[in-house]
Design a protein around this motif. Structure first.
Motif, PDB file in Angstrom:
ATOM      1  N   THR A 177      -5.700  15.774  -8.982  1.00 14.45           N
ATOM      2  CA  THR A 177      -7.005  15.701  -9.629  1.00 14.45           C
ATOM      3  C   THR A 177      -7.755  14.418  -9.255  1.00 14.45           C
ATOM      4  N   GLY A 178      -7.135  13.636  -8.362  1.00 10.16           N
ATOM      5  CA  GLY A 178      -7.900  12.607  -7.676  1.00 10.16           C
ATOM      6  C   GLY A 178      -7.917  11.218  -8.283  1.00 10.16           C
ATOM      7  N   LEU A 179      -8.281  10.303  -7.413  1.00  5.40           N
ATOM      8  CA  LEU A 179      -8.623   8.935  -7.822  1.00  5.40           C
ATOM      9  C   LEU A 179     -10.123   8.950  -8.086  1.00  5.40           C
ATOM     10  N   VAL A 180     -10.546   8.367  -9.206  1.00  5.33           N
ATOM     11  CA  VAL A 180     -11.976   8.380  -9.520  1.00  5.33           C
ATOM     12  C   VAL A 180     -12.689   7.234  -8.800  1.00  5.33           C
ATOM     13  N   VAL A 181     -13.746   7.592  -8.088  1.00  4.58           N
ATOM     14  CA  VAL A 181     -14.619   6.595  -7.468  1.00  4.58           C
ATOM     15  C   VAL A 181     -16.004   6.817  -8.054  1.00  4.58           C
ATOM     16  N   VAL A 182     -16.551   5.772  -8.661  1.00  6.42           N
ATOM     17  CA  VAL A 182     -17.875   5.882  -9.293  1.00  6.42           C
ATOM     18  C   VAL A 182     -18.860   4.974  -8.572  1.00  6.42           C
ATOM     19  N   PHE A 183     -19.985   5.546  -8.191  1.00  3.94           N
ATOM     20  CA  PHE A 183     -21.110   4.748  -7.708  1.00  3.94           C
ATOM     21  C   PHE A 183     -22.092   4.646  -8.871  1.00  3.94           C
ATOM     22  N   ALA A 184     -22.260   3.435  -9.374  1.00  6.11           N
ATOM     23  CA  ALA A 184     -23.164   3.209 -10.506  1.00  6.11           C
ATOM     24  C   ALA A 184     -24.402   2.473 -10.005  1.00  6.11           C
ATOM     25  N   ASP A 185     -25.550   3.157 -10.055  1.00  6.77           N
ATOM     26  CA  ASP A 185     -26.817   2.501  -9.734  1.00  6.77           C
ATOM     27  C   ASP A 185     -27.429   2.049 -11.054  1.00  6.77           C
ATOM     28  N   VAL A 186     -27.418   0.749 -11.271  1.00 10.16           N
ATOM     29  CA  VAL A 186     -27.854   0.196 -12.552  1.00 10.16           C
ATOM     30  C   VAL A 186     -29.279  -0.317 -12.429  1.00 10.16           C
ATOM     31  N   GLY A 187     -30.175   0.281 -13.193  1.00  6.92           N
ATOM     32  CA  GLY A 187     -31.557  -0.184 -13.191  1.00  6.92           C
ATOM     33  C   GLY A 187     -31.635  -1.632 -13.674  1.00  6.92           C
ATOM     34  N   GLN A 188     -32.503  -2.399 -13.038  1.00  7.00           N
ATOM     35  CA  GLN A 188     -32.602  -3.825 -13.413  1.00  7.00           C
ATOM     36  C   GLN A 188     -33.122  -4.008 -14.836  1.00  7.00           C
ATOM     37  N   ASP A 189     -33.795  -2.984 -15.352  1.00  6.70           N
ATOM     38  CA  ASP A 189     -34.318  -3.068 -16.720  1.00  6.70           C
ATOM     39  C   ASP A 189     -33.432  -2.352 -17.729  1.00  6.70           C
ATOM     40  N   VAL A 190     -32.152  -2.219 -17.391  1.00 10.01           N
ATOM     41  CA  VAL A 190     -31.190  -1.619 -18.326  1.00 10.01           C
ATOM     42  C   VAL A 190     -30.294  -2.731 -18.878  1.00 10.01           C
ATOM     43  N   ARG A 191     -30.066  -2.661 -20.191  1.00 14.12           N
ATOM     44  CA  ARG A 191     -29.114  -3.598 -20.783  1.00 14.12           C
ATOM     45  C   ARG A 191     -27.942  -2.775 -21.312  1.00 14.12           C
ATOM     46  N   ILE A 192     -26.737  -3.119 -20.868  1.00 12.74           N
ATOM     47  CA  ILE A 192     -25.544  -2.399 -21.330  1.00 12.74           C
ATOM     48  C   ILE A 192     -24.928  -3.177 -22.485  1.00 12.74           C
ATOM     49  N   THR A 193     -24.752  -2.495 -23.625  1.00 14.53           N
ATOM     50  CA  THR A 193     -24.200  -3.176 -24.803  1.00 14.53           C
ATOM     51  C   THR A 193     -22.850  -2.569 -25.190  1.00 14.53           C
ATOM     52  N   GLY A 194     -22.026  -3.379 -25.824  1.00 15.02           N
ATOM     53  CA  GLY A 194     -20.755  -2.890 -26.369  1.00 15.02           C
ATOM     54  C   GLY A 194     -19.552  -3.201 -25.496  1.00 15.02           C
TER      55      GLY A 194
END
Lengths: 280, 185
Positions: free
Chosen positions: A69-86
């Motif tokens: 079922t694989g190794l997970v590879v994630v490409f995350a394109d994060v918008g410069q105006d996004v704030r990730i909380t938590g």
């Protein structure tokens, strides 16, 4: 400024992990159907028919289409105006993988240390490639990458004199060497240019493209078609049993590189090509 | 061509009569094992230790299934790449193993060992683990339980589809494909 919580990211990754493993994309189904119609022997046709039936069954019953079922590879394109909380993006992705794997009865296929080789038990950690992009969305593109085909991937530093012909020859040679080990019909991801490590990232990234979609650059689209023709002339065929369809698509991404270099990476993907994406 | 139905364990004459490219359906029991289990058997044979399973006459299916859902016999259960077990197979075949089921190229030493021991290499379709699981009626761990999905299981097949990749007279389906030999069916 938009706020996205790590809970949202976690839940999205858990969902993508399962969807990728249960449901083969419409792009792959179309490509397999076209391939089956083109084959002329019973063995090749039956093999492709079984691959398609397997995909149907997996989707109907929420079963992984392949036990790897694989190794997970994630490409995350994060918008410069996004704030990730938590918490951190990386922890959120790993928690999503952990939950998705448990809920979906997926196989833990990750060893925590490449030398000691003890299974981590929950398929973490994932490989996460993060890029900052304009805007206020977070785009997550996920691959569940099987080991058999990944093992047949290759890198070579060509010289500028090797040129286009050298690129074609190296990619075709790599696909032929992969042969039945990579579970053909394969998808061939290619990264040309950049630097040593960036060419490999490009090769992986090319696999996120919808299968069948050509490069927007005419000279690259032509290169893709020529490599595909040569690979399919090998006779390897579905599963290596013989036939016309060794590869469903060749997908090339290019980047600027040093005047002295021509790095080429080839990332081989099996017919159980699991890629899904979401925007938050 | 209608696949040929074979009962397991394979009797020696039937195994010797199979030819590369034959489509078959396997019914009966097999052992499972992959990287770690085959390596352990290889080391135990080298050390002269008793084996936890009898290999004579059996097939090993190279598989590490995904976890079974509640009520299911087994999770997805397609073949893994056989070539990683190359170093161990001549020794296991010399112990009487009849053959194995997997996918992908073998090295010349293993192909020679198949001829020498009248063995057979069956291919199952890689990446069709959901479909192949339907042909597995029973799966229980019989050795090395600590290896989890890589433990040695006994599996009972019912009409498990496979194709002969390498036979006991040196026939090789993958080579035929590369040389453009189209199956006659």
């Amino acid at each position: 400024m938009k706020t996205i919580t790590t809970d949202q990211i976690r839940d999205a990754v858990a969902e993508l992990s399962q969807r990728a493993n249960f449901s083969l994309g419409a792009d792959m189904r179309a490509a397999l159907g076209t391939a089956a119609a083109a084959e002329t022997t019973d063995l090749a046709r039956n093999t492709l028919a079984r691959i398609i039936r397997n995909a149907d069954l997996a989707a109907e019953r929420s079963l992984p289409m392949c036990q790897d079922t694989g190794l997970v590879v994630v490409f995350a394109d994060v918008g410069q105006d996004v704030r990730i909380t938590g918490g951190t993006l990386r922890e959120a992705v790993n928690e999503g993988v952990r939950r998705g794997w448990k809920a979906g009865y997926l196989r833990a296929s990750v060893t925590g240390d490449p030398i000691l080789r003890k299974n981590t038990g929950d398929n973490t950690p994932a490989v996460v490639h993060t890029e900052l992009v304009p805007g206020e969305t977070l785009r997550l593109r996920l691959l569940a990458k099987g080991g058999g085909c990944e093992n047949m991937s290759a890198f070579r530093m060509l010289t500028p004199a090797d040129g286009r012909d050298g690129v074609v020859a190296f990619v075709v040679e790599t696909a032929k060497r992969a042969g039945p080990n990579a579970c053909p019909p394969i998808v061939v991801g290619v990264g040309v240019g950049g630097s040593f490590e960036y060419s490999a990232v490009l090769a992986k990234k090319s696999l996120l493209r919808r299968v069948g979609e050509r490069s927007p650059l005419p000279h690259v689209a032509e290169l893709e078609e020529e490599i595909l023709r040569q690979i399919n002339a090998s006779g390897i065929g579905p599963q290596g049993y013989g036939g016309k369809t060794t590869s469903l698509a060749v997908q090339v991404e290019t980047a600027a590189c040093h005047v002295a270099s021509l790095p080429v990476s080839v990332n081989i993907e099996c017919h159980a090509h699991r890629h899904q994406e979401v925007e938050l | 061509m209608t696949p040929r139905e074979l009962s397991l364990p394979l009797d020696p004459a039937t195994a010797a009569g199979l030819r590369a490219g034959d489509e078959v359906e396997l019914t009966g029991t097999v052992l499972t094992g992959r990287d770690q289990a085959c390596a352990r058997l290889f080391r135990m044979i080298g050390a002269g230790e008793p084996l936890p399973v009898e290999l004579a006459g059996q097939l090993i299916y190279f598989v590490g299934p995904s976890p079974a859902k509640p009520g299911a016999v087994v999770g997805s259960a397609g073949p893994t790449t056989s070539g990683r077990m190359n170093p161990f197979m001549p020794t296991l075949l010399a112990q009487g193993l009849r053959g194995f089921i997997g996918k992908g190229y073998l090295n010349p030493e293993v192909k020679e060992a198949l001829v020498r021991n009248q063995g057979v290499y069956f291919g199952a379709i890689g990446g069709t683990g959901a479909l192949l699981a339907l042909c597995i009626e029973e799966a229980r761990v019989v050795a090395f339980p600590e290896l989890l999905s890589e433990a040695i299981h006994v599996m009972r097949f019912r009409r498990f589809p496979a194709v002969v990749l390498n036979d006991s007279v040196g026939g090789d389906l993958y080579n035929n494909a590369l040389r453009g030999h189209v199956p006659t069916s």
